[in-house]
Scaffold this active site. Structure first.
Site, mmCIF file in Angstrom:
data_model
loop_
_atom_site.group_PDB
_atom_site.id
_atom_site.type_symbol
_atom_site.label_atom_id
_atom_site.label_comp_id
_atom_site.label_asym_id
_atom_site.label_seq_id
_atom_site.Cartn_x
_atom_site.Cartn_y
_atom_site.Cartn_z
ATOM 1 N N VAL A 30 0.832 -1.212 0.000
ATOM 2 C CA VAL A 30 0.000 0.000 0.000
ATOM 3 C C VAL A 30 0.867 1.263 0.000
ATOM 4 O O VAL A 30 0.566 2.231 -0.696
ATOM 5 C CB VAL A 30 -0.969 0.006 1.192
ATOM 6 N N GLY A 141 -11.052 -0.819 2.137
ATOM 7 C CA GLY A 141 -10.278 -0.594 0.917
ATOM 8 C C GLY A 141 -10.734 0.654 0.190
ATOM 9 O O GLY A 141 -10.676 1.767 0.724
ATOM 10 N N ILE A 143 -13.749 1.537 -0.709
ATOM 11 C CA ILE A 143 -15.115 2.001 -0.439
ATOM 12 C C ILE A 143 -15.085 3.060 0.668
ATOM 13 O O ILE A 143 -14.636 2.782 1.777
ATOM 14 C CB ILE A 143 -16.030 0.839 0.003
ATOM 15 N N GLY A 194 -0.769 -10.057 -2.904
ATOM 16 C CA GLY A 194 -0.765 -8.943 -1.962
ATOM 17 C C GLY A 194 -2.111 -8.669 -1.342
ATOM 18 O O GLY A 194 -2.311 -7.624 -0.707
ATOM 19 N N LYS A 212 -12.509 -3.847 11.606
ATOM 20 C CA LYS A 212 -13.166 -2.902 10.709
ATOM 21 C C LYS A 212 -14.593 -2.608 11.167
ATOM 22 O O LYS A 212 -15.053 -1.465 11.127
ATOM 23 C CB LYS A 212 -13.168 -3.452 9.279
#
Length: 409
Positions: A30, A141, A143, A194, A212
């Site tokens: 990332v 991610g 969204i 990944g 989350k």
């Protein structure tokens, strides 16, 4: 007909948007994705001055003086006014984020475990030091679920949020369920691409989704629930007989996180596999994609869909947080500040499919009632209702049992 012409005032715009000098922690999938995304972005005046890395011996495509192994080189640099934290280790992330906020630097973080465990303290620090902690990238991610809950769904009309929040476990289930792959091969493929975290248990056992969900619940209902109080189980024990059962019923198996109001004053939440029917929004969410269903009193169900894993989708979400900070954005925690938050409870029943091989394993489950039973020499299953509180009591025992659990609507 008159036409309306809107001319941009660049001078005015520059006053509204702050120039950001970024200190970045982590240059993995990332972090490197963000580096490339930021170079091509025209929406924010931001540059990365320094990157703190853990393994300096690793070959990279950027000049050596761009890196440091000392966190203080970023935290104590007065030119750096935004810290972006994108590392795996939650304990180290906590120290980085806390120290940066105390130094008067705003922070963008993607570490959901660290946030779920330390948000009350970090929220208070950002308030007293007049800085901002943004973390939309930690939840789903690409969204933008947190910002939407803060701004669009900033009323007290939410009933539930249900979704696939972990792209790597969903990728694994897709390979197993639709392509007849085996678990180990699918997991290895997710890691090679990944999608999976460095510790696969974090993804497949439902911990990633649970952390989350804790963050999402704070912004949805205003209540912060401790991780140890939430029931979560995952997919490592998924067997061919479970797949066969689902296919015979015309269903799919997804790892689902849900928070749901029970009464005006209470809600419940859990993470577990679920048998999903074709008329469910998340039935067709496959591979590394996430899907989130937001249900309200009057707008019924709304669905958000996007990639939940991978370098550029997550990096784009981080960029969105960076851009928001350039416009001095902060979370207001409206549900907690302006409403009376509901209380969390596990005193509610859920209907589950339980597959087991030994009667001793079954004896740990205190069903309220059972509506269907099946037994064979190889395995058995039951369908029935059980208290969520009862499942929570045996949560730590479940990894030691040869059982598979899936929720049923």
């Amino acid at each position: 007909m008159e036409t309306l012409t809107i001319e941009s005032d660049k001078k005015c715009g520059s006053k509204l948007r702050a120039k950001l000098t970024i200190g970045l922690f982590g240059f993995g999938v990332v972090g490197e994705g963000l580096y490339h995304v930021l170079k091509n972005s025209r929406t924010v005046d931001a540059t990365i001055k320094k990157v703190c890395i853990k393994h300096p011996e690793k070959e990279r495509n950027v000049a050596e003086n761009f890196y440091t192994v000392d966190a203080n080189d970023i935290i104590n640099d007065d030119e750096i006014n935004l810290v972006v934290e994108l590392i795996d280790n939650a304990d180290e992330a906590y120290q980085i984020v806390k120290s940066s906020l105390l130094k008067g630097k705003s922070v963008v973080s993607g570490n959901k475990k660290m946030l779920a465990e330390h948000l009350p303290e970090l929220i208070e620090i950002q308030r007293t030091h007049n800085v901002s902690l943004l973390y939309d990238a930690s939840a789903c991610g690409s969204i933008p679920v947190i910002r939407n809950l803060e701004e669009y769904y900033d009323n007290d009309l939410l009933k539930s949020i249900t979704g696939i929040l972990n792209g790597s476990s969903n990728f694994i289930l897709t390979k197993i369920f639709l392509e007849n792959g085996d678990y180990d091969t699918a997991l290895k493929q997710a890691q090679d691409l990944g999608f999976a975290e460095s510790n696969p248990a974090f993804d497949v056992e439902g911990y990633d989704s649970m952390f989350k969900l804790i963050i999402i619940t704070l912004h949805a209902f205003g209540t912060l629930v401790k991780p140890e109080e939430i029931f979560n189980c995952g997919i490592p024990n998924l067997a061919p007989c479970d797949i066969q059962y689902a296919k015979e019923k015309g269903l799919k198996i997804k790892l689902v996180a849900q928070v749901k109001k029970i009464t005006e004053d209470s809600f419940t939440m859990y993470v577990m596999p679920k048998l999903v029917a074709p008329d469910d929004y998340i039935y067709s969410v496959e591979n590394e994609y996430n899907g989130v269903i937001i249900e309200g009193e009057y707008y019924e169900k709304q669905f958000m869909f996007g990639k939940g894993a991978g370098a550029f989708p997550t990096a784009s979400s981080v960029l969105s947080d960076i851009t928001a900070r350039a416009h001095s954005y902060k979370y207001e925690y409206k549900k907690h500040t302006f409403f009376t938050p509901p209380a969390y409870t596990t005193d509610t029943e859920v209907q589950i499919y339980l597959r087991y091989r030994e009667s001793l394993a079954f004896s740990h489950f205190d069903f309220e009632n059972i509506t269907e039973k099946y037994s064979s020499r190889e395995y058995s299953y039951v369908i029935g209702t059980i208290k969520l509180s009862s499942l929570q009591k045996i949560k730590n025992l479940l990894p030691k049992l040869d059982v598979f659990i899936a929720a049923i609507d």
